[in-house]
Design an enzyme around this catalytic site. Sequence first.
Site, PDB file in Angstrom:
ATOM      1  CD  GLN A 103      49.171  42.096  43.243  1.00 19.53           C
ATOM      2  OE1 GLN A 103      49.071  43.235  42.833  1.00 19.53           O
ATOM      3  NE2 GLN A 103      50.257  41.659  44.023  1.00 19.53           N
ATOM      4  CG  ASN A 104      48.992  37.870  37.830  1.00 22.54           C
ATOM      5  OD1 ASN A 104      49.039  39.110  38.027  1.00 22.54           O
ATOM      6  ND2 ASN A 104      49.837  37.055  37.919  1.00 22.54           N
ATOM      7  CB  VAL A 105      42.619  39.611  35.512  1.00 22.06           C
ATOM      8  CG1 VAL A 105      42.546  40.613  37.067  1.00 22.06           C
ATOM      9  CG2 VAL A 105      43.167  40.622  34.624  1.00 22.06           C
ATOM     10  CG  HIS A 121      43.661  42.837  41.432  1.00 23.57           C
ATOM     11  ND1 HIS A 121      44.986  43.464  41.256  1.00 23.57           N
ATOM     12  CD2 HIS A 121      43.795  43.300  42.672  1.00 23.57           C
ATOM     13  CE1 HIS A 121      45.458  44.071  42.111  1.00 23.57           C
ATOM     14  NE2 HIS A 121      44.704  43.831  43.078  1.00 23.57           N
ATOM     15  CB  CYS A 153      17.744  40.617  34.499  1.00 23.97           C
ATOM     16  SG  CYS A 153      19.361  41.680  34.745  1.00 23.97           S
ATOM     17  N   PRO A 217      62.949  39.992  39.261  1.00 29.38           N
ATOM     18  CG  PRO A 217      62.504  40.217  37.115  1.00 29.38           C
ATOM     19  CD  PRO A 217      61.793  40.072  38.631  1.00 29.38           C
ATOM     20  CB  ALA A 234      58.730  34.102  38.362  1.00 30.89           C
TER      21      ALA A 234
HETATM   22 ZN   LIG Z   1      20.991  40.435  35.115  1.00 36.88          ZN
END
Ligand SMILES: [Zn+2]
Length: 253
Positions: A103-105, A121, A153, A217, A234
């Site tokens: 889920q980390n971006v 995500h 564009c 945790p 972790a």
């Molecule tokens: Zn474009």
Amino acid sequence: MTSIVPSARLVGLLQGRGPVLVLTGAGVSQESGIATFRDASGIWEGIDPMQVATPRAFAADPEFVWRFYDARRAQAATVEPNPAHHAVAAIEATGRTFLLATQNVDGLHERAGSRSLVRLHGSLWRLRCTRCGDEHEDLRPKLAPLPPHCAACGGMLRPGVVWFEEPLPMIEFARAERAAREAELVFVVGTSSLVYPAASLQTVGVSSGGYVVEINPVRTPFSDDASEHLSGPAGVVLPALLKAAGIPMDRAA
Ligand SMILES: [Zn+2]
């Protein structure tokens, strides 16, 4: 079961060759120093997620939203993957059937060497054109001028992340769901298990008969359904687990 010591069953499964799925959430990034909106500190201080992380917010004030995402990119560029990221990459490096669904971006898993991954995500490092739909990667920590525009564009670009009120990317989610059905061993790492539908993946793992290990945790709404709950950061628990299973941490690319 809550423990900081892995069971013999878990160590045995980790030493085996069965398919593995790893699900990761904000807690893994947090251990590298990435702020999350639940902290309400750092770059999120005083920022209501609904002001910056919805399609409506972007339509109302794209420059404001882009300044926020530019700050998140800049922050992500200054931190390093932690031992949890490296441990996940090391499991993949054993060569078994493997998928990471994050889920980390922030791109930290990729920087640690993870290759077989789906980004549920999206990514801070991907930009998408709001007019022609073209999507590309841009690793510059600072974009200027804001908002950026499409080279093809001239349309306005948006961050390639999934906002509130937007669906998860369908192909990526389907791939993670299939892996959850087929995995013999599922790790659920650093996620509150509150964000749906991402949180439904661990439930699929359980109902498909996988051995589902939660590493966090604190206990979460999912803890009672997990096959095993390992309590701790972790970045501590995963390397200890790999050590117990005899999997080297340094084999990752
Ligand atoms: Zn474009």
